[in-house]
Design an enzyme around this catalytic site. Structure first.
Site, PDB file in Angstrom:
ATOM      1  N   LYS A 165     -45.641  49.170  -0.857  1.00  0.00           N
ATOM      2  CA  LYS A 165     -45.553  48.129  -1.880  1.00  0.00           C
ATOM      3  C   LYS A 165     -46.953  47.833  -2.421  1.00  0.00           C
ATOM      4  CE  LYS A 165     -43.568  43.476  -2.664  1.00  0.00           C
ATOM      5  NZ  LYS A 165     -42.910  42.304  -2.064  1.00  0.00           N
ATOM      6  N   SER A 220     -38.565  40.761  -4.478  1.00  0.00           N
ATOM      7  CA  SER A 220     -39.619  41.368  -5.263  1.00  0.00           C
ATOM      8  C   SER A 220     -39.927  42.809  -4.845  1.00  0.00           C
ATOM      9  CB  SER A 220     -40.902  40.544  -5.148  1.00  0.00           C
ATOM     10  OG  SER A 220     -41.396  40.567  -3.827  1.00  0.00           O
ATOM     11  N   SER A 256     -37.635  38.696  -0.309  1.00  0.00           N
ATOM     12  CA  SER A 256     -38.021  39.903  -1.047  1.00  0.00           C
ATOM     13  C   SER A 256     -37.881  41.223  -0.303  1.00  0.00           C
ATOM     14  CB  SER A 256     -39.458  39.771  -1.536  1.00  0.00           C
ATOM     15  OG  SER A 256     -39.478  38.998  -2.703  1.00  0.00           O
TER      16      SER A 256
HETATM   17  N1  GLN Z   1     -37.321  35.341  -5.155  1.00  0.00           N
HETATM   18  C1  GLN Z   1     -38.246  34.539  -4.431  1.00  0.00           C
HETATM   19  C2  GLN Z   1     -39.346  34.049  -5.342  1.00  0.00           C
HETATM   20  O1  GLN Z   1     -39.373  34.448  -6.476  1.00  0.00           O
HETATM   21  C3  GLN Z   1     -38.782  35.260  -3.230  1.00  0.00           C
HETATM   22  C4  GLN Z   1     -39.853  36.227  -3.533  1.00  0.00           C
HETATM   23  C5  GLN Z   1     -40.437  36.858  -2.292  1.00  0.00           C
HETATM   24  O2  GLN Z   1     -39.839  36.820  -1.226  1.00  0.00           O
HETATM   25  N2  GLN Z   1     -41.634  37.407  -2.434  1.00  0.00           N
HETATM   26  O3  GLN Z   1     -40.184  33.300  -4.951  1.00  0.00           O
END
Ligand code: GLN
Length: 487
Positions: free
Chosen positions: A78, A158, A182
């Site tokens: 990532k 994400s 995410s």
């Molecule tokens: N969807 C969540 C956010 O936008 C979680 C994102 C994540 O876990 N990095 O904050």
């Protein structure tokens, strides 16, 4: 020979050890697949020459019997993990062409175990998002399509690039990070397996910070055992991260396949709201039935503060983000847009460098931390966070582990109006995952079946702090019974 990219990590390691194929051959197959699937936009940087050099070294170790735990396994990383000498951008314009001088601890641990790096994976900008549509490099496309439409679907976020790349056999496995879901959500939407470990299990050193008290790294892979093998290597205390736990790392594969009779599985009433998607509700019921048939005890539990979790998360996460992202000022890293004097340079750089969602989070975060609002929002959210954690502590007096859905819906079309027009609709996708981060607990998503229109769906196991071993145990039972086959 069968297509090497179809093999799980476990199968690939076996083949390498038995000299059925070489690390170089495995890596070449994945490089081909990576190139053939560029349409999915899963990678933002391909590093085939790095991967081949590392694979060659692995082959030498296999030849002289000094091979390591994950030797010759090609992975995608990532783009939130700093990789020494390899461009790392968090998929933000503000980090254009940033080349780290050092390696994150998690990727260093993986490299020490012999993996090779195929490239850097797409993600929501600074990991803020649930659909991988906030990336500066554009959205990731889900390898799956619904059988009643030709629309390209989101991969989830994400870590959308990570999940799509594993799902489409563009790497054996990938790293992800999870601040509010995410790792688990894109895993569910792409039909792969991912675990967010207990907060503190993996070092955060060298991972670009989003919300430091919630962020945690973890693996996304093709099977439960693959995740366990990866976590064995990724986890561990690190002097460079004072929040990494000084807890011993067990062999996470140890309980896989072991009888789950007598284990108490909690089913939280609050995770079955009135409007719950019927397919998701059925998937959950099927999962409950599978565990029951294996002799687990199903216990009804309550997590009464669940309804406040999203609100608390969307105050705490932006608050921490607004502070963490203050460092991107055009002086030290990446993009710099000149102006008339220092202030204007800051303004120009940050205005151009950050995307819309990141700016929204910085503004919300600054607002809830400002004098006069701090008590009303930030402090209140911290108190709610404690109540949510207490809910779990109470629940775990009655059960060993909790089973819930991972995501409230299957993958939806890229650019879905209802999501774009109102960010809150996107935030609602996190309803089943954020509590786990607020409480610092481990959570895993296991692919369990397909929706009516052929899209992957996942279930989530939530464990007690540092009890990942038993998550793997129960997850492997679900994996066997669901027998989900990736396309
Ligand atoms: N969807 C969540 C956010 O936008 C979680 C994102 C994540 O876990 N990095 O904050």
């Amino acid at each position: 020979m069968t297509d090497l990219t179809n093999l799980t990590l476990t199968e690939t390691l076996d083949g390498l050890k038995n000299k059925q194929f070489s690390a170089t051959e495995v890596t070449q197959s994945y490089i081909k697949s990576m190139e053939a699937n560029r349409r999915l936009n899963a990678y933002v940087l391909e590093t085939p020459e790095v991967a081949l050099t590392q694979a060659k070294e692995a082959d030498t170790r296999y030849a002289n019997g000094t091979n390591k735990a994950l030797d010759g396994i090609p992975m995608g990383i990532k783009d939130l993990f700093c990789t020494k000498g390899i461009r790392t951008t968090a998929c933000s314009h503000i980090l254009d062409n940033f080349i780290p001088q050092y390696e994150s601890t998690v990727t260093q641990n993986l490299l020490n175990a012999g993996i090779s790096i195929l490239g850097k994976l797409n993600m929501d900008e600074f990991a803020m998002g649930g659909s991988n549509e906030t990336s500066y490099f554009g959205p990731v496309i889900n390898p799956y399509k619904a059988d009643n439409s030709d629309a390209d679907l989101v991969a989830g976020g994400s870590s959308g690039g990570s999940a799509a790349a594993v799902s489409a056999n563009m790497c054996v496995a990938a790293t992800g990070t999870d601040t509010g879901g995410s790792i688990r959500q894109p895993s569910a939407l792409c039909g792969v397996t991912g675990i967010k470990p207990t907060y503190g299990r993996c070092s955060r050193y060298g991972i670009m910070a989003f919300a430091s008290s919630l962020d945690q790294a973890g693996p996304i892979a093709k099977s439960v055992k693959d995740c366990a093998l990866l976590l064995n290597v990724m986890a561990g205390h690190d002097d460079k991260d004072s929040t990494s736990a000084t807890v011993a790392v067990p062999d996470f594969t140890q309980l896989i396949g072991k009888d789950i009779r007598g284990l108490k599985i909690g089913i939280p009433a609050e995770y079955r709201p009135d409007g719950l998607n019927a397919e998701i509700a059925k998937l959950w019921d099927d999962g409950i039935a599978m565990l029951k048939a294996r002799g687990a005890e199903i216990v009804n539990i309550s997590l009464p503060h669940t309804k406040y979790a999203l609100a608390a998360y969307y105050i705490i996460a932006p608050a921490e983000a607004s502070s963490n992202l203050a460092r991107y000022d055009g002086v030290r890293y990446g993009l710099r847009v000149e102006g008339n004097g220092l202030d204007e340079m800051y303004i120009n750089t940050r205005s151009e460098g950050f995307g819309k969602e990141v700016k929204r989070r910085i503004m919300i975060g600054t607002y809830v931390l400002s004098a006069g609002y701090y008590d009303a929002y930030y402090l209140k959210a911290q108190k709610v966070r404690r109540l949510i954690r207490n809910d779990f502590i109470e629940a775990f007096k009655k059960c060993d582990m909790i089973l819930t859905p991972t995501s409230p819906t299957p993958a939806f079309p890229i650019g879905d109006k209802s999501m774009q027009d109102n960010p809150i609709n996107m935030y609602l996708n996190d309803v089943f995952t954020v509590s786990v981060n607020l409480a610092g607990l481990p959570g895993m998503s296991i692919p369990m079946g397909l929706s009516e229109h052929g899209l992957p769906l996942g279930l989530q196991l939530i464990g007690q702090a540092f009890d990942e071993q038993r998550i793997f145990q129960v997850a492997s039972a679900l994996e066997q019974d669901a027998a989900f086959k990736r396309k």
